[in-house]
Motif scaffolding. Sequence first.
Motif, mmCIF file in Angstrom:
data_model
loop_
_atom_site.group_PDB
_atom_site.id
_atom_site.type_symbol
_atom_site.label_atom_id
_atom_site.label_comp_id
_atom_site.label_asym_id
_atom_site.label_seq_id
_atom_site.Cartn_x
_atom_site.Cartn_y
_atom_site.Cartn_z
ATOM 1 N N UNK A 89 21.123 61.342 54.562
ATOM 2 C CA UNK A 89 22.324 60.590 54.183
ATOM 3 C C UNK A 89 22.688 59.548 55.232
ATOM 4 N N UNK A 90 22.561 59.924 56.497
ATOM 5 C CA UNK A 90 22.865 58.976 57.571
ATOM 6 C C UNK A 90 21.909 57.788 57.529
ATOM 7 N N UNK A 91 20.641 58.048 57.203
ATOM 8 C CA UNK A 91 19.655 56.976 57.109
ATOM 9 C C UNK A 91 20.016 56.023 55.963
ATOM 10 N N UNK A 92 20.433 56.580 54.837
ATOM 11 C CA UNK A 92 20.823 55.753 53.699
ATOM 12 C C UNK A 92 22.050 54.918 54.042
ATOM 13 N N UNK A 93 23.040 55.535 54.711
ATOM 14 C CA UNK A 93 24.247 54.798 55.088
ATOM 15 C C UNK A 93 23.915 53.674 56.060
ATOM 16 N N UNK A 94 22.980 53.906 56.960
ATOM 17 C CA UNK A 94 22.595 52.877 57.934
ATOM 18 C C UNK A 94 21.925 51.688 57.254
ATOM 19 N N UNK A 95 21.267 51.939 56.117
ATOM 20 C CA UNK A 95 20.568 50.866 55.402
ATOM 21 C C UNK A 95 21.402 50.244 54.284
ATOM 22 N N UNK A 96 22.596 50.782 54.066
ATOM 23 C CA UNK A 96 23.433 50.279 52.982
ATOM 24 C C UNK A 96 23.977 48.868 53.227
ATOM 25 N N UNK A 97 24.429 48.512 54.453
ATOM 26 C CA UNK A 97 25.014 47.176 54.649
ATOM 27 C C UNK A 97 24.125 46.032 54.192
ATOM 28 N N UNK A 98 22.818 46.152 54.363
ATOM 29 C CA UNK A 98 21.919 45.068 53.959
ATOM 30 C C UNK A 98 21.833 44.943 52.446
ATOM 31 N N UNK A 99 22.243 45.986 51.730
ATOM 32 C CA UNK A 99 22.195 45.945 50.263
ATOM 33 C C UNK A 99 23.533 45.551 49.649
ATOM 34 N N UNK A 100 24.557 45.367 50.462
ATOM 35 C CA UNK A 100 25.888 45.076 49.927
ATOM 36 C C UNK A 100 25.961 43.712 49.258
ATOM 37 N N UNK A 101 25.301 42.721 49.849
ATOM 38 C CA UNK A 101 25.318 41.389 49.262
ATOM 39 C C UNK A 101 24.225 41.330 48.215
ATOM 40 N N UNK A 102 24.602 41.380 46.957
ATOM 41 C CA UNK A 102 23.634 41.447 45.882
ATOM 42 C C UNK A 102 23.118 40.075 45.497
ATOM 43 N N UNK A 103 21.914 40.074 44.952
ATOM 44 C CA UNK A 103 21.314 38.815 44.492
ATOM 45 C C UNK A 103 21.784 38.466 43.076
ATOM 46 N N UNK A 104 22.241 39.462 42.345
ATOM 47 C CA UNK A 104 22.699 39.222 40.972
ATOM 48 C C UNK A 104 24.105 39.733 40.804
ATOM 49 N N UNK A 105 24.766 39.185 39.786
ATOM 50 C CA UNK A 105 26.133 39.601 39.485
ATOM 51 C C UNK A 105 26.105 40.631 38.368
ATOM 52 N N UNK A 106 25.516 41.792 38.634
ATOM 53 C CA UNK A 106 25.373 42.829 37.603
ATOM 54 C C UNK A 106 26.037 44.106 38.012
#
Length: 386
Positions: free
Chosen positions: A369-386
Amino acid sequence: MEVLTLPFTSNKAKTYKHYSLHSNPVANGLTVAKTEFYYIGNNPARIDKLIRIFESGYATESCDNAKAMLVRLQSHSHGLPYIIICDSQLGYESIVDFRCFLNAHKELSAVPFILDDQGISKELRLRFRKERIVDELLCLDEFSKERLIAKAKFLNRIKSNSANNGWKKNIETSTTSVCNQRSFSKRIFDILLSAIALVAFSPIFLLIALAIKLESKGPIFYVAKRAGRGYKIFNFYKFRTMIAGADSKINDYSHLNQYNATAVGPKFYKIENDPRITKVGTFLRKTSLDELPQLINVLFGDMSLVGNRPLPLYEAATLTTDEWAKRFLAPAGITGLWQIKKRGNKDMSVEERINLDIYYANKYNFAYDLWIMANTPTALIQKTNA
């Protein structure tokens, strides 16, 4: 098909009718075994459709007659119907009274109660949903055999879970001891971090709320039912990013669904550049700020900071097979493996998304879970508006 009129002391002749036919397999591998419907209403076309789907069933013309018949079925050990479907034209008061009757009988209260809502006003439909008078509202004309069977199966599991937590215990039996150990540390972490985050982000909450109210009419929060771990249903909170009443227009844009909505089996719904989304909503979604209210769900214990996404009930209803139900072994979460691996990828298949959920359910632990949380910020800005 055999049509049998059951005897009953009443001034009305042929008040109760029992329909039966040979069990037939349903297309695409789905079968209905020993399932009976109970229809309340006076629409022959509805009855014809139901007897083509279920093995057998009963029909009465009024709720009062249905009460007497259901009591009779119980007392004579005929068994309870698999599902009760009521015509909305019988009237609000009559349907509410029948709901009270079901609630007064423990066994009958566990039978899914569906309202065929064709022909009723939008206001009355919303009232039925808000007051939770029925378990589901749907239009029978719009439901295929497979969809109605899947819906009946899903509602029966949910009702059974609500009654005695039996299915929830079954789905978690194989991992009970491990889940207890993992869940304790995970829950403590969730409580501490969500409480701190809610206090820290409170000024942002106020600014977002103001922006939403200034742009469009409607509530600040979007509240909807979601299915989480073990199919537990809870109120799910987000900042409203769409125009008011967007859910009622979902069928108008089904042709834009990036998933294959016509395929048989699991179904998800997501539209790229959804026209129902407001300008403020576009910004909130691209930055994932619309999900901040889910910290409330985490604090209440409905969700975790990390887990599989809680699903709308119409999506969860298509994931009741043993193969797909494994994804419900994991807690529902704000972020998860799908978010950091494939979020915004319009080419991702339904099966690929579910397999990621199942992989997480089998693997998750505090360190993961900690690994997923650490990698979450880079996924916050999405490429699509879906």
